[in-house]
Write an enzyme that holds these catalytic residues in place. Structure first.
Site, PDB file in Angstrom:
ATOM      1  N   SER A  71       1.516  -7.579  -1.112  1.00  0.00           N
ATOM      2  CA  SER A  71       2.394  -8.449  -0.326  1.00  0.00           C
ATOM      3  C   SER A  71       1.892  -9.885  -0.230  1.00  0.00           C
ATOM      4  O   SER A  71       2.673 -10.782   0.081  1.00  0.00           O
ATOM      5  CB  SER A  71       2.670  -7.859   1.054  1.00  0.00           C
ATOM      6  OG  SER A  71       1.564  -7.957   1.891  1.00  0.00           O
ATOM      7  N   THR A 123       1.624  -4.500   4.242  1.00  0.00           N
ATOM      8  CA  THR A 123       1.462  -4.899   5.645  1.00  0.00           C
ATOM      9  C   THR A 123       0.859  -6.295   5.793  1.00  0.00           C
ATOM     10  O   THR A 123       0.987  -6.909   6.849  1.00  0.00           O
ATOM     11  CB  THR A 123       0.556  -3.897   6.390  1.00  0.00           C
ATOM     12  OG1 THR A 123      -0.690  -3.822   5.706  1.00  0.00           O
ATOM     13  CG2 THR A 123       1.204  -2.530   6.456  1.00  0.00           C
ATOM     14  N   ASP A 124       0.199  -6.794   4.739  1.00  0.00           N
ATOM     15  CA  ASP A 124      -0.504  -8.084   4.878  1.00  0.00           C
ATOM     16  C   ASP A 124       0.433  -9.215   5.295  1.00  0.00           C
ATOM     17  O   ASP A 124       0.022 -10.126   6.023  1.00  0.00           O
ATOM     18  CB  ASP A 124      -1.194  -8.460   3.555  1.00  0.00           C
ATOM     19  CG  ASP A 124      -2.357  -7.535   3.218  1.00  0.00           C
ATOM     20  OD1 ASP A 124      -2.661  -6.641   4.036  1.00  0.00           O
ATOM     21  OD2 ASP A 124      -2.951  -7.694   2.131  1.00  0.00           O
ATOM     22  N   THR A 140       0.814  -1.217   0.000  1.00  0.00           N
ATOM     23  CA  THR A 140       0.000   0.000   0.000  1.00  0.00           C
ATOM     24  C   THR A 140       0.849   1.269   0.000  1.00  0.00           C
ATOM     25  O   THR A 140       0.507   2.259  -0.641  1.00  0.00           O
ATOM     26  CB  THR A 140      -0.921  -0.012   1.245  1.00  0.00           C
ATOM     27  OG1 THR A 140      -1.784  -1.140   1.149  1.00  0.00           O
ATOM     28  CG2 THR A 140      -1.741   1.252   1.363  1.00  0.00           C
TER      29      THR A 140
HETATM   30  N1  ASP Z   1      -3.049  -3.983   2.678  1.00  0.00           N
HETATM   31  C1  ASP Z   1      -1.758  -4.154   2.210  1.00  0.00           C
HETATM   32  C2  ASP Z   1      -0.783  -3.102   2.674  1.00  0.00           C
HETATM   33  O1  ASP Z   1      -1.012  -2.535   3.708  1.00  0.00           O
HETATM   34  C3  ASP Z   1      -1.573  -4.547   0.819  1.00  0.00           C
HETATM   35  C4  ASP Z   1      -0.346  -5.386   0.800  1.00  0.00           C
HETATM   36  O2  ASP Z   1      -0.054  -6.028   1.804  1.00  0.00           O
HETATM   37  O3  ASP Z   1       0.345  -5.379  -0.199  1.00  0.00           O
HETATM   38  O4  ASP Z   1       0.211  -2.824   2.089  1.00  0.00           O
END
Ligand code: ASP
Length: 333
Positions: free
Chosen positions: A61, A93-94, A18
């Site tokens: 991710s 973050t995932d 993100t």
């Molecule tokens: N929701 C995710 C982020 O916070 C998307 C990811 O993990 O790529 O980056």
């Protein structure tokens, strides 16, 4: 020139997430920015460190693989050999808790490796990426962060790779650490570490080139009869992690299948509670931890199933024996 202190040198590698995502033509946001763009957007970083920015991946991710993270670990090893003082890994973050833990097993250097992301995209109001990146750089450049293993920095909090997990889909405070909370925080541009984790004495588990051994992750729900277990070796799985209930329990009807699987491939037992150790010597009924350990499963200690799975992949890739694998998990007990 006598008395001149050179600024810390940091390597920043962006993998996507993100924090790198802008409006996509088909709707929503998608990874477009690289580490250079992110660093350029935070002029305050110039006062923290000299940063070399590289962008090996631009992925959501959930699409990162452990092989990608092995490549990242190798780049960090090379940078440390060249004299860099720390590294920042920027990603979604995932799966941050998985990347951070895998790097913790693969790098094992006193110099800080800090994994960072953002919960809001750079074009959203209240974007948290720039502040998170600045905090990550402050931590990666800080002598206080040395010897803590790989860290995750988000929302101004510093988490140990071993304990951190994403616990919310939306909030900027999505990251929590079981077993004592964060190790420190960044406030007023200052890194404050108020707790230290002792890194377990482990070998560097950095795999060489080649396929990584697949490890299955099986979560146990009420009434599960374990019919999935016997097919796992035939599907090519070299190991399995069972995420059991409570202190590490499965339905009694499954116990035999678990034992038969453990006779064929290493099976590690974690807990779906995500807090506290897997027990080893308390419950003695069919499907309990005493029963499963007697049938050959290896308790994961304090590791979550996600992290236990990565540890098992790396242990199998390193050719560790069953005894050495058990010792590895005992170090996380
Ligand atoms: N929701 C995710 C982020 O916070 C998307 C990811 O993990 O790529 O980056």
């Amino acid at each position: 020139m006598a008395g001149t202190v050179r600024p810390p040198r940091l390597l920043a590698l962006s993998l996507g997430g993100t924090i790198t995502m802008t409006a996509a033509t088909g709707g929503g946001i998608a990874p477009t920015l690289g580490a250079g763009d992110l660093v350029a957007a935070v002029p305050e970083l110039a006062a923290v460190a000299e940063i070399t920015a590289r962008s090996p991946f631009r992925l959501g991710s959930a699409s990162l693989t452990l092989a990608n993270i092995v490549q990242v670990a190798a780049e960090i090893h090379a940078a440390f050999a060249e004299g860099y003082d720390g590294a920042i890994v920027i990603q979604g973050t995932d799966t941050i808790e998985e990347t951070a833990f895998a790097l913790d097993l693969m790098v094992r250097d006193a110099r800080p490796v800090v994994v960072v992301g953002a919960m809001r995209g750079p074009q959203q109001p209240g974007a948290d990426g720039p502040a998170n990146l600045l905090a990550a750089a402050l931590v990666a450049a800080s002598p206080q962060a040395r010897g803590l293993g790989t860290l995750v920095v988000l929302n101004d909090e510093i988490h140990a790779a071993r304990f951190v997990r994403k616990a919310h889909t939306a909030l900027t405070s999505a990251f929590v650490s079981a077993h004592g909370g964060p190790l420190g925080l960044v406030a007023e541009g200052r890194v404050r570490v108020f707790a230290r984790v002792a890194p377990p004495a482990l070998p560097v588990l950095l795999p060489g080139p080649g396929e990584l051994p697949p490890v299955a992750l099986v979560k146990i729900g009420m009434g599960d009869d374990g019919r999935l277990l016997p097919v796992l070796p035939g599907l090519g799985y070299a190991g399995a992690v069972i995420e059991g209930a409570g202190a590490g329990h499965v339905p009694g009807v499954m116990a035999e299948a678990v034992g038969e699987l453990a006779a064929r491939i290493p099976v590690v037992l974690a807990s779906r509670t995500l807090g506290g150790p897997v027990f080893e010597s308390t419950y003695g009924y069919p499907g309990s931890e005493i029963d499963l350990i007697a049938r050959g499963v290896i308790p994961a200690g304090l590791l979550s199933a996600l992290k236990a799975r990565l540890a098992l992949v790396l242990a199998l890739a390193a050719g560790l024996s069953r005894e050495n694998i058990a010792e590895l998990f005992a170090a996380f007990g």
